[in-house]
Design a protein around this motif. Sequence first.
Motif, PDB file in Angstrom:
ATOM      1  N   UNK A 182      82.248  40.370  75.461  1.00 20.30           N
ATOM      2  CA  UNK A 182      81.213  41.220  76.053  1.00 20.30           C
ATOM      3  C   UNK A 182      81.425  42.677  75.652  1.00 20.30           C
ATOM      4  N   UNK A 183      80.330  43.382  75.394  1.00 20.16           N
ATOM      5  CA  UNK A 183      80.408  44.794  75.022  1.00 20.16           C
ATOM      6  C   UNK A 183      80.796  45.620  76.242  1.00 20.16           C
ATOM      7  N   UNK A 184      81.848  46.433  76.118  1.00 25.80           N
ATOM      8  CA  UNK A 184      82.278  47.287  77.225  1.00 25.80           C
ATOM      9  C   UNK A 184      82.062  48.767  76.929  1.00 25.80           C
ATOM     10  N   UNK A 185      81.857  49.127  75.660  1.00 26.97           N
ATOM     11  CA  UNK A 185      81.630  50.532  75.316  1.00 26.97           C
ATOM     12  C   UNK A 185      80.900  50.620  73.983  1.00 26.97           C
ATOM     13  N   UNK A 186      79.969  51.577  73.904  1.00 23.08           N
ATOM     14  CA  UNK A 186      79.225  51.812  72.671  1.00 23.08           C
ATOM     15  C   UNK A 186      79.368  53.273  72.269  1.00 23.08           C
ATOM     16  N   UNK A 237      78.218  61.691  67.784  1.00 20.36           N
ATOM     17  CA  UNK A 237      77.850  61.989  69.174  1.00 20.36           C
ATOM     18  C   UNK A 237      79.067  61.905  70.079  1.00 20.36           C
ATOM     19  N   UNK A 238      79.001  62.595  71.218  1.00 17.30           N
ATOM     20  CA  UNK A 238      80.068  62.545  72.213  1.00 17.30           C
ATOM     21  C   UNK A 238      79.740  61.622  73.380  1.00 17.30           C
ATOM     22  N   UNK A 239      78.483  61.272  73.567  1.00 18.11           N
ATOM     23  CA  UNK A 239      78.139  60.383  74.671  1.00 18.11           C
ATOM     24  C   UNK A 239      78.539  58.950  74.345  1.00 18.11           C
ATOM     25  N   UNK A 240      79.070  58.270  75.354  1.00 24.24           N
ATOM     26  CA  UNK A 240      79.489  56.877  75.247  1.00 24.24           C
ATOM     27  C   UNK A 240      78.852  56.111  76.396  1.00 24.24           C
ATOM     28  N   UNK A 241      78.289  54.952  76.093  1.00 21.38           N
ATOM     29  CA  UNK A 241      77.746  54.090  77.143  1.00 21.38           C
ATOM     30  C   UNK A 241      78.779  53.018  77.455  1.00 21.38           C
ATOM     31  N   UNK A 242      79.264  53.029  78.695  1.00 23.68           N
ATOM     32  CA  UNK A 242      80.269  52.084  79.163  1.00 23.68           C
ATOM     33  C   UNK A 242      79.619  51.053  80.072  1.00 23.68           C
ATOM     34  N   UNK A 243      80.155  49.846  80.068  1.00 26.10           N
ATOM     35  CA  UNK A 243      79.664  48.809  80.966  1.00 26.10           C
ATOM     36  C   UNK A 243      80.489  48.837  82.248  1.00 26.10           C
ATOM     37  N   UNK A 244      79.817  49.068  83.364  1.00 26.86           N
ATOM     38  CA  UNK A 244      80.488  49.130  84.661  1.00 26.86           C
ATOM     39  C   UNK A 244      79.715  48.340  85.694  1.00 26.86           C
ATOM     40  N   UNK A 295      81.045  49.447  68.565  1.00 25.20           N
ATOM     41  CA  UNK A 295      81.114  48.812  69.876  1.00 25.20           C
ATOM     42  C   UNK A 295      82.527  48.305  70.151  1.00 25.20           C
ATOM     43  N   UNK A 296      82.894  48.315  71.417  1.00 21.44           N
ATOM     44  CA  UNK A 296      84.165  47.754  71.851  1.00 21.44           C
ATOM     45  C   UNK A 296      83.860  46.563  72.747  1.00 21.44           C
ATOM     46  N   UNK A 297      84.511  45.441  72.475  1.00 23.87           N
ATOM     47  CA  UNK A 297      84.287  44.229  73.253  1.00 23.87           C
ATOM     48  C   UNK A 297      85.559  43.819  73.984  1.00 23.87           C
TER      49      UNK A 297
END
Length: 277
Positions: A8-12, A17-24, A1-3
Motif C-alpha cells: 500500500x502507498x504510504x507516501x507520495x 516539490x516539498x509537499x508530501x502526501x502521506x496516508x494516515x 512513492x513509498x509503499x
Amino acid sequence: MVRDKAGAVVATFTDGARTVVLTGHSRTFREPRTTRATVTSNAWVRLIPHEWREGEEATAWFRPWLDSALSDRSPDVLGVTMEYLDGAPSGTNEKNVRFRGDASSGPSEADDRTASAAADFYEYLGLRWTFPDGVHRKPAEGTYGAVDCSGFLRLVYGYRLGYPLLGSNTRGTGLPRSAHAMYELGSGVPIIPDGGGRAQVYNLLQPGDLVFFDLDQDGGRQIDFAGIYLGMDSGHHHRFISSRSAADGPTFGDFGGASLLDGGGRFSKGFRAAKRI
C-alpha cells in the motif's frame, strides 16, 4: 512513492516539490453553514525540509523524517486551512499573537472577480514583518484578522508551516505576494500548466496543490485568484478552499459560487492551472 510491506502507498513525493502526501487515518471536513458536501480523506499533507530530488530516499534524513511524519497527528496543511473557517476558535502563541481562528476576507473593496490584494498574512496577525528579501511591511488599517486569497495561502503554508515567503511579486525561492506571481514566479512544479483557457485535467491533482483561476471579467487572461485543493468531495466533485469576499473569509463551501473545479460554475469555468510547492 513509498509503499509498506503489504504494497500500500504510504507516501507520495514529487520531484521539485516539498509537499508530501502521506496516508494516515481518515478525516471528514465539514462546513455545514455553506455546503452539504463534505470531504473525507486519509491524505495528510506535510512539508519535507527541501525540494525532493531523485535519490533522496537514500539520504540520512529520509527514513527518520518519514517515520516521524507517518505518526504525526499535529495539524497538517489541510488541518491548518480548517482553523480559519467561519466560527473557528481562536488560538494565541507564547507572544499572545492570535495565529488561528475565524478569518475575514479583508476590506470591502476587495472583489473576487478582480482578486485585488487586500490583506496578507501579517495583517491577519496584526504584526509588522520583515521578509528574507529585505522587504518591510506593516498592517494596513482595518485588516486585522483578515486574509485575501493569496494571503491565506501564505498564512497556511508560510507562517504556519514554514514555507519561504517573498515580500513582493518577484522571482525567487518561496511564495510571492499575489496569485499570478505564485504561479508564474514562485517555487514549485506546475502540475496543470496554464494554457490560457479552462483547465479540465483533474486526475493529476493531489490534496495540498495550489489551484489558480482567472475570474476577472474584463477579458484579460492573467491569473487573479488562488486556493488549495482538498480532494474529492461527497458529491464526487473536486473541491478546494480559498479566502473570498462573498463568504467573508476562507471557505470550501458554495456561498457566492461552488468551491468546485469541475462543477460548471464560476470557479470551475475560471480554473486555469495547478502547482505543487
